[in-house]
Write a protein that holds these residues in place. Structure first.
Motif, short mmCIF file in Angstrom:
data_model
loop_
_atom_site.label_atom_id
_atom_site.label_comp_id
_atom_site.label_asym_id
_atom_site.label_seq_id
_atom_site.Cartn_x
_atom_site.Cartn_y
_atom_site.Cartn_z
N LEU A 12 0.81 -1.22 0.00
CA LEU A 12 0.00 0.00 0.00
C LEU A 12 0.84 1.27 0.00
CD1 LEU A 12 -3.02 -0.86 2.32
CD2 LEU A 12 -3.06 -0.37 -0.12
N VAL A 64 -8.76 -11.17 -0.92
CA VAL A 64 -7.30 -11.19 -1.01
C VAL A 64 -6.88 -12.48 -1.70
CG1 VAL A 64 -5.16 -11.31 0.33
CG2 VAL A 64 -6.95 -9.70 0.99
N VAL A 85 -5.28 -6.52 -1.28
CA VAL A 85 -6.19 -5.88 -0.32
C VAL A 85 -7.60 -6.09 -0.85
CG1 VAL A 85 -6.98 -3.68 0.64
CG2 VAL A 85 -4.54 -4.10 0.38
N ASP A 87 -11.21 -5.17 1.18
CA ASP A 87 -11.96 -4.85 2.40
C ASP A 87 -13.36 -4.40 2.03
OD1 ASP A 87 -9.57 -5.18 3.91
OD2 ASP A 87 -9.01 -3.09 3.53
N ASN A 97 -10.13 -2.11 -2.47
CA ASN A 97 -9.29 -3.21 -2.91
C ASN A 97 -8.06 -2.64 -3.61
OD1 ASN A 97 -9.95 -2.78 -5.67
ND2 ASN A 97 -11.50 -4.38 -5.67
#
Length: 172
Positions: A12, A64, A85, A87, A97
């Motif tokens: 990230l 994921v 990612v 979420d 994501n």
């Protein structure tokens, strides 16, 4: 079969530190849940002129580890993507994501990724879409990902996305 060039993975932090970034930040007239459903369905982004096809290569439910293939518009590139990612919080309407490209059909990229966030807004939702990349070389083949050509492509993606969501009936 087209040649495939391996790319390096990202995390990230790369979206803040990448040498080249693009940001789309728009409000959409649909609920966060509806926007998320559109952006995470099979064959998503079919409304974008700059994208030939997007195909999830993992079965749903997505999360994921999900993989996807993308073919970008005429003469650009193909990517294989890995989501690191994913979420979703339907209660708050926050979705996110991120993926990194594992391979690209165009040489010259070192790293490439996308981060998509959807949040509630006063009306509809807010889409924040980040693109981050690092070039391996100054090869002409990568001009689709940097410079004026890329700016035009990303602006087209933004315009087409806003237009697409404007045609959808607002839903809660």
């Amino acid at each position: 079969m087209a040649r495939s060039y391996p790319l390096e993975a990202i995390d990230l932090d790369f979206f803040d530190t990448a040498p080249i970034t693009y940001r789309i930040d728009v409000n959409l007239p649909v609920s966060p849940r509806r926007a998320w459903a559109e952006l995470t369905r099979q064959n998503t982004l079919d409304w974008c002129r700059a994208i030939k096809s997007i195909e999830f290569t993992s079965p749903p439910p997505y999360g994921v580890g999900t993989t996807r293939k993308a073919s970008l518009g005429p003469g650009f590139a193909g990517l294989s993507e890995h989501f690191f990612v994913w979420d979703t919080d339907e209660t708050t309407g926050n979705y996110r994501n991120a993926f990194h490209a594992v391979t690209a059909s165009t040489p010259g990229l070192r790293r490439f990724g996308e981060l998509t966030e959807i949040r509630p807004a006063d009306v509809g939702c807010r889409l924040i879409w980040l693109f981050a990349l690092e070039l391996a070389t100054s090869a002409k083949a990568v001009t689709a990902f940097s410079g004026p050509t890329a700016s035009t492509v990303f602006k087209t993606v933004e315009t087409d996305t806003v237009r697409h969501f404007a045609t959808l009936a607002p839903q809660t």
